[in-house]
Design an enzyme around this catalytic site. Structure first.
Site, short mmCIF file in Angstrom:
data_model
loop_
_atom_site.label_atom_id
_atom_site.label_comp_id
_atom_site.label_asym_id
_atom_site.label_seq_id
_atom_site.Cartn_x
_atom_site.Cartn_y
_atom_site.Cartn_z
N ASP A 31 0.86 -1.18 0.00
CA ASP A 31 0.00 0.00 0.00
C ASP A 31 0.90 1.23 0.00
OD1 ASP A 31 -3.30 0.20 1.06
OD2 ASP A 31 -2.10 2.01 0.73
N PHE A 81 -6.20 -4.53 -5.43
CA PHE A 81 -7.16 -3.46 -5.09
C PHE A 81 -6.60 -2.09 -5.42
CE2 PHE A 81 -10.36 -5.75 -2.76
CZ PHE A 81 -9.73 -6.79 -2.11
N SER A 125 -15.83 -2.88 -10.82
CA SER A 125 -16.96 -2.13 -10.29
C SER A 125 -18.14 -2.18 -11.24
CB SER A 125 -16.53 -0.66 -10.09
OG SER A 125 -17.64 0.16 -9.83
N TYR A 150 -12.67 7.33 -14.03
CA TYR A 150 -12.56 6.21 -13.07
C TYR A 150 -13.21 4.96 -13.67
CZ TYR A 150 -14.00 2.99 -9.48
OH TYR A 150 -14.25 1.84 -8.79
N LYS A 154 -11.62 1.11 -15.10
CA LYS A 154 -12.05 -0.25 -14.74
C LYS A 154 -12.36 -1.05 -16.00
CE LYS A 154 -11.53 0.00 -10.34
NZ LYS A 154 -10.42 -0.75 -9.72
N GLY A 298 -23.64 12.74 -13.53
CA GLY A 298 -23.01 11.42 -13.73
C GLY A 298 -23.71 10.31 -12.97
C1 WQD Z 1 -25.01 6.47 -3.91
C2 WQD Z 1 -26.30 7.25 -4.06
C3 WQD Z 1 -26.04 9.47 -4.95
C4 WQD Z 1 -23.85 11.09 -1.53
C5 WQD Z 1 -19.71 5.20 -6.55
C6 WQD Z 1 -18.85 4.64 -7.65
C7 WQD Z 1 -18.71 3.15 -7.48
C8 WQD Z 1 -18.17 2.87 -6.11
C9 WQD Z 1 -19.11 3.44 -5.06
C10 WQD Z 1 -15.75 2.74 -6.16
C11 WQD Z 1 -26.36 8.05 -5.36
C12 WQD Z 1 -26.57 9.51 -3.52
C13 WQD Z 1 -24.52 10.23 -2.39
C14 WQD Z 1 -24.54 12.17 -0.95
C15 WQD Z 1 -26.53 11.49 -2.07
N1 WQD Z 1 -16.87 3.44 -5.96
N2 WQD Z 1 -25.83 10.43 -2.65
N3 WQD Z 1 -25.87 12.34 -1.24
O1 WQD Z 1 -22.14 6.92 -6.97
O2 WQD Z 1 -23.48 4.77 -6.61
O3 WQD Z 1 -21.00 4.66 -6.68
O4 WQD Z 1 -19.18 4.86 -5.29
O5 WQD Z 1 -15.65 1.57 -6.41
O6 WQD Z 1 -17.81 2.68 -8.46
O7 WQD Z 1 -19.51 4.86 -8.89
O8 WQD Z 1 -22.11 5.71 -4.73
O9 WQD Z 1 -22.39 6.44 -2.40
O10 WQD Z 1 -21.55 8.13 -4.12
O11 WQD Z 1 -23.93 7.40 -4.16
O12 WQD Z 1 -27.74 11.67 -2.33
O13 WQD Z 1 -23.98 12.99 -0.15
O14 WQD Z 1 -26.39 8.21 -3.01
O15 WQD Z 1 -26.71 10.43 -5.75
O16 WQD Z 1 -27.69 8.01 -5.84
P1 WQD Z 1 -22.27 5.59 -6.32
P2 WQD Z 1 -22.43 6.97 -3.79
#
Ligand code: WQD
Length: 337
Positions: A31, A81, A125, A150, A154, A298
């Site tokens: 790491d 990882f 992912s 990102y 992947k 996004g």
């Molecule tokens: C989840 C939901 C947000 C924060 C990403 C990556 C994925 C993995 C996990 C690495 C969404 C909503 C979030 C907030 C919110 N990463 N949200 N308020 O975007 O599904 O996945 O992280 O491996 O590859 O794409 O996860 O937890 O950011 O969001 O409303 O403060 O929660 O809009 O709908 P996501 P997330």
């Protein structure tokens, strides 16, 4: 059996190291501590009463990667990882993501080839699917154009592994496509350590409940879902960690059906943001202040896994539900200063 875990002090990596040690594997961790802390190694030791070898190496340094494999001749498997993983950051710093997520993968594979090493597990992912046309999402779903650098790293990483596995007779690999990893080890000795303002939903929720954040912003409630908020498949990090042990054993015991396989890792159940909030409040008896704000660019509408292949072929099934995961995340948060 000795297993190299790159990114082994990260969120999913550290939980996987615990499962490997508990199953009797010898573990070597690499790491660079760019997104973790040496305190995680202490947490692993407190849980397992074992002290895995730790090498602070930045895998972007090709010569250091070669030196590591020169000095570690007896690696039986590699779980990779190590990568940057913040979607938003990748949009702002694409070259950092391509260097850190692609070059490092190539350098590790080059050393595996030089040493004729065979078993490789890749941390992928569900982001590779983008907004899937069909739900639940199975492994044959078409990969859409990635929404972020990102996600693109992947997709490219999987292609690199697939191409290498095709032309190398002894190399075997599995890519694990995670849905949304959340929660923490039940001991709360290790968990998610977001640096700065959490980008992901669950750490933002737990920090808000702990009073570290004033309010949670719900990014949009005008999506075409039952309650208007996005749906995700939230999987307990311990379930995810155990899946890596099962996948590695599949390769080590030559149970794999092809030299390169892909498995979706989720619970198979989707929950909306508002459902997560309600479940968190119910399970922890904490009131969560939140407001509805604009959509986050996004974000996809809905993603949850078709778990059939992982359940039937890999022989793995998630044991924990959303409530279990949120309770473990809260227990971990309460231990943070
Ligand atoms: C989840 C939901 C947000 C924060 C990403 C990556 C994925 C993995 C996990 C690495 C969404 C909503 C979030 C907030 C919110 N990463 N949200 N308020 O975007 O599904 O996945 O992280 O491996 O590859 O794409 O996860 O937890 O950011 O969001 O409303 O403060 O929660 O809009 O709908 P996501 P997330």
């Amino acid at each position: 059996m000795k297993v190299l875990v790159t990114g082994g002090l990260g969120f999913i990596g550290s939980h996987t190291v615990v499962c490997l040690l508990n199953e009797g594997y010898e573990v070597v961790i690499i790491d660079n501590l760019s997104n973790s802390s040496i305190s995680v190694l202490e947490g692993i030791t407190r849980i397992t009463e074992k002290s895995p070898e730790f090498c602070k190496i930045d895998l972007r340094d090709k010569s250091k990667v070669a030196d590591f494999f020169e000095n570690h001749q007896d690696i039986d498997g590699v779980i990779h990882f190590a990568a940057s993983k913040a979607v938003g950051e990748s949009v702002k710093k694409p070259l950092l993501y391509y260097e850190n997520n692609i070059n490092t993968l190539v350098y590790v594979l080059q050393e595996m080839r030089r040493k004729q090493l065979t078993n490789f597990i890749f941390s992928s992912s569900c982001t590779v699917y983008g907004q899937a046309d069909e739900l639940p999402i199975n492994e044959n779903a078409p990969l859409k154009k990635a929404e972020s650098p990102y996600g693109n790293t992947k997709q490219i990483g999987e292609q690199i592994i697939s191409d290498y596995a095709k032309d190398h007779e002894i190399f075997k690999a599995i890519s694990l496509r995670y849905f949304n990893p959340i929660g923490a080890h039940p001991s709360a000795e290790i968990g998610e350590l977001p640096i700065g303002i959490p980008q992901n939903l669950i750490p933002f929720i737990t920090q808000t409940a702990a009073g570290k954040r004033d309010m949670l912003s719900v990014f949009g409630n005008d999506y075409p879902t039952a309650d208007g908020t996005c749906i995700r498949d939230y999987i307990h990090v311990m379930d995810l960690a155990q899946a890596h042990v099962v996948a590695l054993e599949r390769l080590m015991k030559n149970k794999n059906k092809k030299t390169y396989e892909i498995f979706n890792l989720g619970t198979g159940k989707g929950n909306s943001v508002l459902e997560v909030i309600k479940t968190f409040e119910k399970e922890t008896n904490q009131k969560l202040p939140y407001k509805i704000t604009a959509r986050r660019e996004g974000d996809i509408i809905s993603a949850y896994a078709d778990t059939k292949k992982a359940n039937e072929e890999l022989g793995w099934k998630a044991k924990f539900n959303l409530a279990d995961s949120l309770k473990s995340a809260w227990k971990w948060q309460q231990k943070q200063v």
